[in-house]
Design a protein around this motif. Structure first.
Motif, short mmCIF file in Angstrom:
data_model
loop_
_atom_site.label_atom_id
_atom_site.label_comp_id
_atom_site.label_asym_id
_atom_site.label_seq_id
_atom_site.Cartn_x
_atom_site.Cartn_y
_atom_site.Cartn_z
N LEU A 214 -2.59 99.40 -0.53
CA LEU A 214 -2.50 100.08 -1.82
C LEU A 214 -1.07 100.47 -2.18
CD1 LEU A 214 -5.65 102.40 -1.58
CD2 LEU A 214 -5.43 100.17 -2.71
N ASN A 215 -0.30 100.92 -1.22
CA ASN A 215 1.05 101.41 -1.52
C ASN A 215 2.10 100.30 -1.60
OD1 ASN A 215 0.33 104.19 -1.61
ND2 ASN A 215 0.23 104.19 0.64
N SER A 216 1.74 99.11 -1.13
CA SER A 216 2.68 98.00 -1.16
C SER A 216 2.04 96.76 -1.77
CB SER A 216 3.18 97.70 0.26
OG SER A 216 4.02 96.56 0.27
N GLY A 217 1.02 96.24 -1.15
CA GLY A 217 0.46 94.96 -1.55
C GLY A 217 -0.02 94.89 -2.99
N VAL A 218 -0.92 95.80 -3.38
CA VAL A 218 -1.46 95.76 -4.73
C VAL A 218 -0.37 96.05 -5.76
CG1 VAL A 218 -3.15 96.75 -6.31
CG2 VAL A 218 -3.77 96.39 -3.91
N LYS A 219 0.52 97.00 -5.44
CA LYS A 219 1.60 97.32 -6.37
C LYS A 219 2.53 96.13 -6.59
CE LYS A 219 1.75 102.34 -5.58
NZ LYS A 219 2.57 103.47 -5.10
N HIS A 220 2.86 95.44 -5.52
CA HIS A 220 3.73 94.27 -5.66
C HIS A 220 3.02 93.14 -6.39
CE1 HIS A 220 6.40 95.66 -2.09
NE2 HIS A 220 6.90 96.08 -3.25
N ALA A 221 1.73 92.98 -6.15
CA ALA A 221 0.97 91.96 -6.87
C ALA A 221 0.97 92.24 -8.37
CB ALA A 221 -0.46 91.89 -6.35
N ILE A 222 0.74 93.50 -8.74
CA ILE A 222 0.77 93.88 -10.15
C ILE A 222 2.14 93.60 -10.76
CG2 ILE A 222 0.72 95.88 -11.70
CD1 ILE A 222 -1.58 96.97 -9.95
N GLN A 223 3.20 93.92 -10.01
CA GLN A 223 4.55 93.65 -10.50
C GLN A 223 4.75 92.16 -10.79
OE1 GLN A 223 7.65 95.46 -8.15
NE2 GLN A 223 9.28 94.24 -9.11
N VAL A 224 4.27 91.32 -9.89
CA VAL A 224 4.41 89.87 -10.08
C VAL A 224 3.56 89.40 -11.26
CG1 VAL A 224 3.93 87.63 -9.03
CG2 VAL A 224 5.07 89.41 -7.71
N PHE A 225 2.36 89.92 -11.40
CA PHE A 225 1.52 89.53 -12.54
C PHE A 225 2.18 89.93 -13.86
CE2 PHE A 225 -2.36 90.20 -9.55
CZ PHE A 225 -2.14 88.96 -8.97
N ARG A 226 2.82 91.08 -13.90
CA ARG A 226 3.54 91.51 -15.11
C ARG A 226 4.71 90.58 -15.41
NH1 ARG A 226 3.49 97.98 -13.71
NH2 ARG A 226 1.65 98.54 -14.97
#
Length: 313
Positions: A214-226
Protein backbone atom coordinates in the motif's frame (compact mmCIF):
# COMPACT_ATOMS: atom_id res chain seq x y z
CA UNK A 1 -2.21 -65.11 -22.61
CA UNK A 2 -5.15 -63.47 -24.41
CA UNK A 3 -3.31 -63.80 -27.72
CA UNK A 4 -3.01 -67.55 -27.19
CA UNK A 5 -6.48 -68.26 -25.81
CA UNK A 6 -9.01 -65.47 -26.57
CA UNK A 7 -7.70 -63.71 -29.68
CA UNK A 8 -11.06 -63.70 -31.53
CA UNK A 9 -13.31 -62.87 -28.57
CA UNK A 10 -14.87 -59.38 -28.53
CA UNK A 11 -15.54 -57.80 -25.15
CA UNK A 12 -16.76 -54.55 -23.58
CA UNK A 13 -14.75 -52.53 -21.07
CA UNK A 14 -16.05 -49.43 -19.26
CA UNK A 15 -14.04 -46.60 -17.76
CA UNK A 16 -15.85 -45.17 -14.72
CA UNK A 17 -15.11 -43.86 -11.24
CA UNK A 18 -16.71 -44.62 -7.90
CA UNK A 19 -16.42 -41.40 -5.88
CA UNK A 20 -16.32 -37.71 -6.78
CA UNK A 21 -12.95 -36.07 -6.16
CA UNK A 22 -12.40 -33.15 -3.77
CA UNK A 23 -15.46 -34.07 -1.71
CA UNK A 24 -17.67 -32.62 -4.42
CA UNK A 25 -20.96 -33.57 -6.04
CA UNK A 26 -19.75 -33.98 -9.63
CA UNK A 27 -16.69 -34.31 -11.85
CA UNK A 28 -15.74 -33.07 -15.32
CA UNK A 29 -14.85 -35.45 -18.17
CA UNK A 30 -11.56 -34.60 -19.82
CA UNK A 31 -8.69 -36.17 -21.74
CA UNK A 32 -10.64 -37.76 -24.58
CA UNK A 33 -8.73 -35.97 -27.34
CA UNK A 34 -5.39 -37.30 -26.12
CA UNK A 35 -6.88 -40.77 -25.61
CA UNK A 36 -8.06 -40.80 -29.24
CA UNK A 37 -4.63 -39.69 -30.47
CA UNK A 38 -2.96 -42.42 -28.43
CA UNK A 39 -5.18 -45.22 -29.70
CA UNK A 40 -5.02 -44.12 -33.35
CA UNK A 41 -1.22 -44.06 -33.21
CA UNK A 42 -0.71 -47.18 -31.10
CA UNK A 43 1.91 -49.42 -32.75
CA UNK A 44 5.21 -51.13 -31.99
CA UNK A 45 8.53 -50.12 -33.54
CA UNK A 46 11.25 -52.71 -34.13
CA UNK A 47 13.17 -51.40 -31.12
CA UNK A 48 10.08 -51.99 -28.95
CA UNK A 49 9.82 -55.56 -30.16
CA UNK A 50 13.54 -56.12 -29.63
CA UNK A 51 13.20 -54.92 -26.05
CA UNK A 52 10.21 -57.17 -25.38
CA UNK A 53 12.16 -60.11 -26.81
CA UNK A 54 15.08 -59.30 -24.50
CA UNK A 55 12.89 -59.69 -21.40
CA UNK A 56 12.39 -63.39 -22.15
CA UNK A 57 8.67 -63.16 -21.36
CA UNK A 58 7.20 -63.24 -24.87
CA UNK A 59 7.05 -65.88 -27.60
CA UNK A 60 7.95 -65.18 -31.22
CA UNK A 61 4.45 -65.62 -32.66
CA UNK A 62 3.21 -62.91 -30.29
CA UNK A 63 6.08 -60.58 -31.19
CA UNK A 64 5.29 -61.15 -34.87
CA UNK A 65 1.69 -60.16 -34.15
CA UNK A 66 2.83 -56.89 -32.55
CA UNK A 67 4.76 -55.87 -35.68
CA UNK A 68 1.51 -55.07 -37.49
CA UNK A 69 -0.63 -54.24 -34.46
CA UNK A 70 -3.37 -51.64 -34.86
CA UNK A 71 -6.42 -51.08 -32.69
CA UNK A 72 -9.51 -52.32 -34.57
CA UNK A 73 -12.24 -51.86 -31.97
CA UNK A 74 -14.89 -49.22 -31.35
CA UNK A 75 -14.86 -46.55 -28.65
CA UNK A 76 -17.77 -44.54 -27.28
CA UNK A 77 -17.23 -41.69 -24.85
CA UNK A 78 -18.80 -38.75 -23.06
CA UNK A 79 -17.59 -35.45 -24.63
CA UNK A 80 -14.92 -33.46 -22.82
CA UNK A 81 -16.24 -30.75 -20.54
CA UNK A 82 -19.36 -32.74 -19.65
CA UNK A 83 -20.46 -32.96 -16.02
CA UNK A 84 -20.19 -36.59 -14.92
CA UNK A 85 -21.17 -38.68 -11.91
CA UNK A 86 -19.94 -41.86 -10.20
CA UNK A 87 -20.54 -45.32 -11.65
CA UNK A 88 -21.56 -44.15 -15.13
CA UNK A 89 -19.33 -45.07 -18.10
CA UNK A 90 -17.08 -42.25 -19.33
CA UNK A 91 -15.45 -44.35 -22.04
CA UNK A 92 -16.67 -47.67 -23.48
CA UNK A 93 -14.22 -49.87 -25.39
CA UNK A 94 -15.60 -52.65 -27.62
CA UNK A 95 -12.79 -54.69 -29.17
CA UNK A 96 -11.01 -58.03 -29.26
CA UNK A 97 -9.97 -58.68 -25.68
CA UNK A 98 -6.28 -58.58 -26.54
CA UNK A 99 -6.62 -55.04 -27.95
CA UNK A 100 -9.01 -53.84 -25.27
CA UNK A 101 -6.70 -54.98 -22.47
CA UNK A 102 -3.65 -53.43 -24.11
CA UNK A 103 -5.04 -49.87 -23.98
CA UNK A 104 -6.22 -50.00 -20.35
CA UNK A 105 -3.33 -48.30 -18.58
CA UNK A 106 -2.91 -45.50 -21.10
CA UNK A 107 -6.62 -44.69 -21.14
CA UNK A 108 -6.79 -44.58 -17.36
CA UNK A 109 -3.65 -42.47 -17.09
CA UNK A 110 -4.95 -39.89 -19.57
CA UNK A 111 -8.58 -39.76 -18.45
CA UNK A 112 -7.82 -39.88 -14.72
CA UNK A 113 -5.31 -37.04 -14.80
CA UNK A 114 -7.16 -34.61 -17.01
CA UNK A 115 -10.57 -35.29 -15.44
CA UNK A 116 -9.07 -34.64 -12.01
CA UNK A 117 -7.56 -31.29 -12.98
CA UNK A 118 -10.67 -30.26 -14.90
CA UNK A 119 -12.81 -31.06 -11.86
CA UNK A 120 -10.57 -29.04 -9.54
CA UNK A 121 -10.52 -26.13 -11.98
CA UNK A 122 -14.31 -26.17 -12.30
CA UNK A 123 -14.63 -25.90 -8.52
CA UNK A 124 -12.21 -22.96 -8.43
CA UNK A 125 -13.96 -21.18 -11.30
CA UNK A 126 -17.35 -21.70 -9.69
CA UNK A 127 -16.27 -20.03 -6.45
CA UNK A 128 -14.50 -17.17 -8.25
CA UNK A 129 -17.39 -16.54 -10.61
CA UNK A 130 -14.98 -16.54 -13.56
CA UNK A 131 -11.78 -14.68 -14.37
CA UNK A 132 -9.44 -17.53 -13.31
CA UNK A 133 -6.02 -17.89 -14.95
CA UNK A 134 -4.10 -21.18 -14.66
CA UNK A 135 -0.63 -20.40 -13.25
CA UNK A 136 0.60 -23.84 -12.16
CA UNK A 137 3.34 -25.09 -14.48
CA UNK A 138 6.25 -24.63 -12.06
CA UNK A 139 4.50 -26.75 -9.43
CA UNK A 140 3.01 -29.40 -11.73
CA UNK A 141 4.17 -32.99 -11.45
CA UNK A 142 6.38 -32.79 -14.53
CA UNK A 143 6.13 -31.01 -17.90
CA UNK A 144 3.36 -33.16 -19.38
CA UNK A 145 1.21 -32.74 -16.28
CA UNK A 146 1.64 -28.99 -16.56
CA UNK A 147 0.83 -28.87 -20.28
CA UNK A 148 -2.18 -31.20 -20.24
CA UNK A 149 -3.30 -29.86 -16.88
CA UNK A 150 -3.46 -26.37 -18.40
CA UNK A 151 -5.60 -27.76 -21.21
CA UNK A 152 -7.95 -29.43 -18.73
CA UNK A 153 -8.21 -26.23 -16.67
CA UNK A 154 -9.29 -24.20 -19.69
CA UNK A 155 -11.85 -26.84 -20.71
CA UNK A 156 -13.27 -26.51 -17.18
CA UNK A 157 -13.63 -22.72 -17.37
CA UNK A 158 -10.28 -21.00 -16.84
CA UNK A 159 -9.84 -18.02 -19.16
CA UNK A 160 -6.21 -18.75 -20.00
CA UNK A 161 -2.85 -20.09 -18.87
CA UNK A 162 0.65 -18.80 -18.19
CA UNK A 163 1.94 -21.92 -20.00
CA UNK A 164 2.96 -20.64 -23.43
CA UNK A 165 3.62 -24.12 -24.85
CA UNK A 166 0.12 -25.22 -23.87
CA UNK A 167 -1.17 -22.08 -25.56
CA UNK A 168 0.63 -23.00 -28.77
CA UNK A 169 -0.32 -26.69 -28.71
CA UNK A 170 -4.02 -26.25 -27.94
CA UNK A 171 -4.75 -22.73 -29.22
CA UNK A 172 -5.81 -21.44 -25.80
CA UNK A 173 -5.28 -17.88 -24.47
CA UNK A 174 -1.94 -17.11 -22.83
CA UNK A 175 -1.97 -14.68 -19.91
CA UNK A 176 0.40 -13.50 -17.20
CA UNK A 177 2.29 -10.67 -15.52
CA UNK A 178 5.88 -9.96 -14.52
CA UNK A 179 7.70 -11.45 -11.51
CA UNK A 180 9.18 -9.99 -8.35
CA UNK A 181 12.60 -10.41 -9.95
CA UNK A 182 11.63 -7.80 -12.56
CA UNK A 183 11.15 -5.24 -9.78
CA UNK A 184 14.33 -6.25 -7.98
CA UNK A 185 16.43 -6.00 -11.15
CA UNK A 186 15.92 -2.20 -11.26
CA UNK A 187 17.31 0.49 -8.93
CA UNK A 188 13.76 1.29 -7.78
CA UNK A 189 10.23 -0.06 -7.94
CA UNK A 190 9.05 3.07 -9.73
CA UNK A 191 11.64 2.67 -12.47
CA UNK A 192 10.70 -0.98 -12.89
CA UNK A 193 7.01 -0.03 -13.28
CA UNK A 194 7.77 2.78 -15.73
CA UNK A 195 9.92 0.52 -17.89
CA UNK A 196 7.31 -2.21 -17.93
CA UNK A 197 4.59 0.29 -18.88
CA UNK A 198 6.72 1.55 -21.77
CA UNK A 199 7.35 -1.97 -23.05
CA UNK A 200 3.81 -3.32 -22.56
CA UNK A 201 1.37 -0.39 -22.57
CA UNK A 202 -1.58 -2.54 -23.62
CA UNK A 203 -0.96 -5.25 -21.04
CA UNK A 204 0.24 -3.33 -18.02
CA UNK A 205 -0.43 -5.37 -14.88
CA UNK A 206 2.03 -4.31 -12.17
CA UNK A 207 3.01 -6.59 -9.28
CA UNK A 208 2.76 -4.33 -6.24
CA UNK A 209 3.79 -6.43 -3.23
CA UNK A 210 7.57 -6.75 -3.69
CA UNK A 211 8.35 -4.20 -0.93
CA UNK A 212 5.29 -2.54 0.63
CA UNK A 213 1.95 -3.08 -1.08
CA UNK A 214 0.00 0.00 0.00
CA UNK A 215 2.72 2.50 0.89
CA UNK A 216 4.89 1.76 -2.13
CA UNK A 217 3.52 -0.62 -4.73
CA UNK A 218 -0.01 0.71 -5.26
CA UNK A 219 1.16 4.33 -5.01
CA UNK A 220 3.86 3.80 -7.61
CA UNK A 221 1.44 1.96 -9.88
CA UNK A 222 -1.00 4.88 -9.68
CA UNK A 223 1.84 7.29 -10.48
CA UNK A 224 2.73 5.29 -13.60
CA UNK A 225 -0.92 5.05 -14.70
CA UNK A 226 -1.19 8.85 -14.38
CA UNK A 227 1.96 9.34 -16.43
CA UNK A 228 0.57 7.04 -19.12
CA UNK A 229 -2.68 8.99 -19.22
CA UNK A 230 -0.82 12.31 -19.46
CA UNK A 231 1.06 10.93 -22.47
CA UNK A 232 -2.24 10.00 -24.12
CA UNK A 233 -1.71 6.27 -23.58
CA UNK A 234 -4.96 4.53 -22.78
CA UNK A 235 -4.08 0.95 -21.98
CA UNK A 236 -6.44 -1.79 -23.13
CA UNK A 237 -5.54 -3.81 -20.04
CA UNK A 238 -4.01 -2.31 -16.91
CA UNK A 239 -4.05 -2.82 -13.18
CA UNK A 240 -2.20 -4.43 -10.30
CA UNK A 241 -1.47 -7.92 -8.99
CA UNK A 242 -0.96 -9.01 -5.39
CA UNK A 243 0.83 -12.25 -4.55
CA UNK A 244 1.04 -12.12 -0.75
CA UNK A 245 -0.41 -10.73 2.46
CA UNK A 246 -4.00 -10.30 3.63
CA UNK A 247 -5.61 -10.24 0.20
CA UNK A 248 -9.06 -9.22 1.44
CA UNK A 249 -7.76 -6.19 3.35
CA UNK A 250 -5.15 -5.18 0.79
CA UNK A 251 -7.44 -5.40 -2.24
CA UNK A 252 -10.16 -3.38 -0.53
CA UNK A 253 -7.65 -0.65 0.33
CA UNK A 254 -6.10 -0.81 -3.14
CA UNK A 255 -9.52 -0.50 -4.78
CA UNK A 256 -10.23 2.68 -2.81
CA UNK A 257 -6.84 4.13 -3.78
CA UNK A 258 -7.28 3.30 -7.47
CA UNK A 259 -10.84 4.65 -7.58
CA UNK A 260 -9.92 7.89 -5.82
CA UNK A 261 -7.05 8.36 -8.27
CA UNK A 262 -9.47 8.07 -11.20
CA UNK A 263 -8.81 4.50 -12.24
CA UNK A 264 -12.05 2.58 -11.53
CA UNK A 265 -11.35 0.31 -14.52
CA UNK A 266 -8.00 -0.88 -13.16
CA UNK A 267 -7.88 -4.64 -12.70
CA UNK A 268 -6.96 -6.10 -9.32
CA UNK A 269 -5.52 -9.56 -9.81
CA UNK A 270 -4.59 -11.92 -6.97
CA UNK A 271 -2.51 -15.06 -6.71
CA UNK A 272 -0.78 -16.65 -3.65
CA UNK A 273 -1.66 -20.36 -3.14
CA UNK A 274 -5.34 -19.90 -3.97
CA UNK A 275 -7.92 -22.67 -4.11
CA UNK A 276 -11.72 -22.80 -4.07
CA UNK A 277 -11.86 -22.60 -0.26
CA UNK A 278 -9.64 -19.52 0.04
CA UNK A 279 -11.42 -17.86 -2.86
CA UNK A 280 -14.75 -18.51 -1.15
CA UNK A 281 -13.40 -16.96 2.05
CA UNK A 282 -12.05 -13.92 0.21
CA UNK A 283 -15.36 -13.38 -1.58
CA UNK A 284 -17.22 -13.59 1.73
CA UNK A 285 -14.82 -10.98 3.16
CA UNK A 286 -15.63 -8.60 0.31
CA UNK A 287 -12.24 -8.76 -1.39
CA UNK A 288 -12.06 -6.52 -4.45
CA UNK A 289 -10.46 -8.97 -6.84
CA UNK A 290 -11.15 -8.84 -10.57
CA UNK A 291 -9.10 -11.81 -11.72
CA UNK A 292 -7.41 -14.76 -10.09
CA UNK A 293 -4.14 -16.53 -10.83
CA UNK A 294 -4.41 -20.05 -9.42
CA UNK A 295 -1.36 -22.32 -9.51
CA UNK A 296 -0.19 -25.09 -7.19
CA UNK A 297 -3.50 -26.14 -5.65
CA UNK A 298 -5.19 -26.33 -9.05
CA UNK A 299 -2.57 -27.99 -11.23
CA UNK A 300 -1.85 -30.67 -8.58
CA UNK A 301 -5.38 -30.90 -7.15
CA UNK A 302 -3.52 -30.70 -3.87
CA UNK A 303 -6.30 -31.82 -1.53
CA UNK A 304 -7.26 -34.78 -3.74
CA UNK A 305 -4.33 -35.95 -5.86
CA UNK A 306 -5.99 -38.86 -7.68
CA UNK A 307 -9.21 -39.42 -9.62
CA UNK A 308 -9.77 -43.14 -9.08
CA UNK A 309 -11.11 -44.10 -12.47
CA UNK A 310 -11.20 -47.85 -13.21
CA UNK A 311 -11.42 -50.04 -16.33
CA UNK A 312 -13.74 -52.98 -15.88
CA UNK A 313 -14.85 -55.85 -18.14
Amino acid sequence: GYFKTHSKEHVVFDVFYRQNPCGGAYAIACGLDQAIDYIKDLHFEQEDIDYLRSTGFFQEDFLDYLKNFRFTGDIYAIPEGTIIFPKEPLVKVIAPIMEAQLVETALLNIINHQSLIATKAARVVQEAGGGVMEFGLRRAQGPDAGIYGARAAVIAGCIGTSNVLAGQMFDIPVKGTHAHSWIMSFPSELEAFRTYAELFPDNCLLLVDTYDTLNSGVKHAIQVFREMREKGIHSKLFGIRLDSGDLAYLTKKARIMLDEAGFPDAIISASSDLDEYLINSLMNQGAKITSWGVGTNLITSKDCPSFGGVYKL
